[in-house]
Design a protein around this motif. Structure first.
Motif, mmCIF file in Angstrom:
data_model
loop_
_atom_site.group_PDB
_atom_site.id
_atom_site.type_symbol
_atom_site.label_atom_id
_atom_site.label_comp_id
_atom_site.label_asym_id
_atom_site.label_seq_id
_atom_site.Cartn_x
_atom_site.Cartn_y
_atom_site.Cartn_z
ATOM 1 N N VAL A 6 165.361 17.503 5.843
ATOM 2 C CA VAL A 6 163.911 17.711 5.631
ATOM 3 C C VAL A 6 163.101 16.847 6.606
ATOM 4 O O VAL A 6 161.968 16.496 6.331
ATOM 5 C CB VAL A 6 163.497 17.385 4.166
ATOM 6 C CG1 VAL A 6 164.099 18.377 3.195
ATOM 7 C CG2 VAL A 6 163.872 15.966 3.758
ATOM 8 N N ALA A 7 163.722 16.504 7.743
ATOM 9 C CA ALA A 7 163.069 15.562 8.657
ATOM 10 C C ALA A 7 162.210 16.248 9.720
ATOM 11 O O ALA A 7 161.575 15.568 10.519
ATOM 12 C CB ALA A 7 164.126 14.681 9.327
ATOM 13 N N GLY A 8 162.192 17.588 9.724
ATOM 14 C CA GLY A 8 161.435 18.308 10.760
ATOM 15 C C GLY A 8 159.934 18.049 10.647
ATOM 16 O O GLY A 8 159.432 17.631 9.604
ATOM 17 N N LEU A 9 159.224 18.329 11.737
ATOM 18 C CA LEU A 9 157.794 18.002 11.796
ATOM 19 C C LEU A 9 156.910 19.074 11.160
ATOM 20 O O LEU A 9 155.756 18.807 10.817
ATOM 21 C CB LEU A 9 157.368 17.798 13.262
ATOM 22 C CG LEU A 9 158.049 16.615 13.953
ATOM 23 C CD1 LEU A 9 157.711 16.609 15.444
ATOM 24 C CD2 LEU A 9 157.626 15.297 13.303
ATOM 25 N N GLY A 10 157.427 20.285 11.021
ATOM 26 C CA GLY A 10 156.643 21.354 10.377
ATOM 27 C C GLY A 10 155.424 21.768 11.171
ATOM 28 O O GLY A 10 154.374 22.085 10.602
ATOM 29 N N THR A 11 155.547 21.821 12.500
ATOM 30 C CA THR A 11 154.368 22.143 13.328
ATOM 31 C C THR A 11 153.890 23.578 13.131
ATOM 32 O O THR A 11 152.713 23.869 13.340
ATOM 33 C CB THR A 11 154.676 21.935 14.831
ATOM 34 O OG1 THR A 11 155.889 22.622 15.125
ATOM 35 C CG2 THR A 11 154.827 20.476 15.174
ATOM 36 N N ARG A 12 154.805 24.491 12.703
ATOM 37 C CA ARG A 12 154.379 25.889 12.515
ATOM 38 C C ARG A 12 153.396 26.031 11.359
ATOM 39 O O ARG A 12 152.762 27.047 11.208
ATOM 40 C CB ARG A 12 155.601 26.786 12.240
ATOM 41 C CG ARG A 12 156.411 27.120 13.481
ATOM 42 C CD ARG A 12 157.687 27.836 13.104
ATOM 43 N NE ARG A 12 158.553 26.999 12.280
ATOM 44 C CZ ARG A 12 159.481 27.479 11.454
ATOM 45 N NH1 ARG A 12 159.650 28.771 11.327
ATOM 46 N NH2 ARG A 12 160.230 26.650 10.751
ATOM 47 N N PHE A 13 153.344 25.014 10.503
ATOM 48 C CA PHE A 13 152.526 25.150 9.305
ATOM 49 C C PHE A 13 151.347 24.178 9.300
ATOM 50 O O PHE A 13 150.772 23.872 8.258
ATOM 51 C CB PHE A 13 153.389 24.930 8.061
ATOM 52 C CG PHE A 13 153.160 25.945 6.980
ATOM 53 C CD1 PHE A 13 151.866 26.282 6.592
ATOM 54 C CD2 PHE A 13 154.225 26.562 6.352
ATOM 55 C CE1 PHE A 13 151.651 27.211 5.593
ATOM 56 C CE2 PHE A 13 154.025 27.496 5.356
ATOM 57 C CZ PHE A 13 152.733 27.828 4.968
ATOM 58 N N LEU A 14 150.986 23.679 10.492
ATOM 59 C CA LEU A 14 149.790 22.823 10.557
ATOM 60 C C LEU A 14 148.542 23.686 10.361
ATOM 61 O O LEU A 14 148.572 24.870 10.709
ATOM 62 C CB LEU A 14 149.742 22.124 11.928
ATOM 63 C CG LEU A 14 150.702 20.943 12.072
ATOM 64 C CD1 LEU A 14 150.817 20.527 13.537
ATOM 65 C CD2 LEU A 14 150.251 19.767 11.210
ATOM 66 N N PRO A 15 147.452 23.227 9.801
ATOM 67 C CA PRO A 15 147.230 21.850 9.376
ATOM 68 C C PRO A 15 147.761 21.509 7.975
ATOM 69 O O PRO A 15 147.697 20.364 7.574
ATOM 70 C CB PRO A 15 145.703 21.728 9.392
ATOM 71 C CG PRO A 15 145.229 23.104 9.094
ATOM 72 C CD PRO A 15 146.227 24.035 9.716
ATOM 73 N N ALA A 16 148.332 22.517 7.244
ATOM 74 C CA ALA A 16 148.771 22.229 5.860
ATOM 75 C C ALA A 16 149.747 21.052 5.817
ATOM 76 O O ALA A 16 149.740 20.268 4.865
ATOM 77 C CB ALA A 16 149.433 23.468 5.260
ATOM 78 N N THR A 17 150.571 20.927 6.873
ATOM 79 C CA THR A 17 151.647 19.927 6.843
ATOM 80 C C THR A 17 151.276 18.615 7.523
ATOM 81 O O THR A 17 152.145 17.816 7.834
ATOM 82 C CB THR A 17 152.899 20.525 7.514
ATOM 83 O OG1 THR A 17 152.493 21.101 8.763
ATOM 84 C CG2 THR A 17 153.525 21.586 6.648
#
Ligand code: UTP
Length: 289
Positions: free
Chosen positions: A10-21
């Protein structure tokens, strides 16, 4: 050999879901009434896993807190006579034995898995990606463990994808072994058009033999400058048999905005209390918008 441990990166940055993440890990975004990560831990538990190993990074402490016992909250809920709610929260923290390992740099999924080598040790283990949801009658991880019991070799879960989407996945080429299983000949991470004819895409469920750790250690950064699990898997498949398993069920990439919306609809329709009413509503919406 039995599968007792599951690694959940679960260490990924989640850039596809910004700004929620920006401030909330994508694994904590809610599907109906619980965060994505809870479904994944519940799948591991229902598959007979005894220990979950989260690979975390800075900003992901909400995930660890979600599965922890909260003394203050428990006390307040009991004082307010909200016994059912208190019980439900304690159920979450009692689900399973959880260990966390920090991935010190965001060097990719392969590196995240390599970070767990000392906790996993010399035994085969499951990997469930923290943003990949599978809705199925039999938990996807359990289907794969049943296959592992027979073959005792590494397994990747696959689904068929349209040809124009193969460039977004690790793709497997192989020969039929039985109805849903293939022996792996070749693997390629996010192939450019024309590189492969196969439509068998790897999704976020794996059973890995411990030999993967030494192969990850010697894997150079590949696609996107990250240490790719697919590159180490390819090396492992040259040393010993490896299987691709077309799981039964539907997979949702909940780390992607559209995949997340699709997951909410599917899990909402299957929800034991809300499903019936939600189905009626969805029909109305489809007719009126
Ligand atoms: P993704 O490809 O979904 O990457 O990673 P991401 O960084 O989480 O999300 P985007 O693409 O920026 O939106 C697949 C899985 O690998 C984990 C992620 O947490 C996810 O479960 N991962 C990825 C790590 O644990 N560490 C990494 O360095 C990269």
């Amino acid at each position: 050999m039995n599968i007792r441990k599951a690694v959940i990166p679960v260490a990924g940055l989640g850039t596809r879901f910004l700004p929620a993440t920006k401030a909330i890990p994508k694994e904590m975004l809610t599907i109906v009434d619980r965060p994505t990560i809870q479904y994944i831990v519940e799948e591991a538990v229902a598959s007979g896993i005894e220990q979950v190993i989260f690979v975390t990074s800075e900003g992901k402490s909400a995930i660890e807190n979600h599965f922890d016992y909260d003394f203050a909250l428990d006390t307040v809920l009991h004082m307010k006579k909200k016994e059912n709610l208190a019980e439900e929260l304690n159920h979450i923290s009692n689900l399973i034995d959880i260990v966390s390992v920090r991935q010190k740099k965001p060097l990719g999924l392969g590196h995240a898995i390599w970070s767990t080598r000392n906790v996993v040790g010399n035994e085969p283990f499951a990997v469930l990606l923290g943003d990949d949801l599978v809705l199925s009658d039999e938990p996807c991880c359990r289907q794969m463990i049943s296959l592992f019991d027979d073959v005792q070799e590494s397994i990747v879960a696959i689904q068929r994808v349209p040809r124009d989407q193969t460039k977004s996945y690790g793709i497997v080429e192989g020969k039929p072994y039985d109805e849903r299983t293939y022996t792996v000949d070749r693997m390629v991470e996010k192939p450019a058009p024309g590189v492969t004819d196969s439509d068998m895409a790897i999704i976020g469920r794996y059973i890995l033999r411990p030999e993967i750790f030494s192969l990850l250690e010697e894997t150079e950064p590949g696609h996107g400058g990250e240490i790719q699990l697919t590159d180490a898997l390819l090396k492992l498949s040259r040393q010993r048999a490896m299987y691709a398993y077309e799981f039964q069920g539907t997979r949702f990439d909940a780390g992607d905005k559209l995949g997340y919306l699709k997951a909410i609809i599917a899990f909402g329709l299957r929800h034991p209390e809300l499903g019936k009413e939600f189905r009626k509503h969805i029909k109305q919406v489809a007719e009126n918008f």
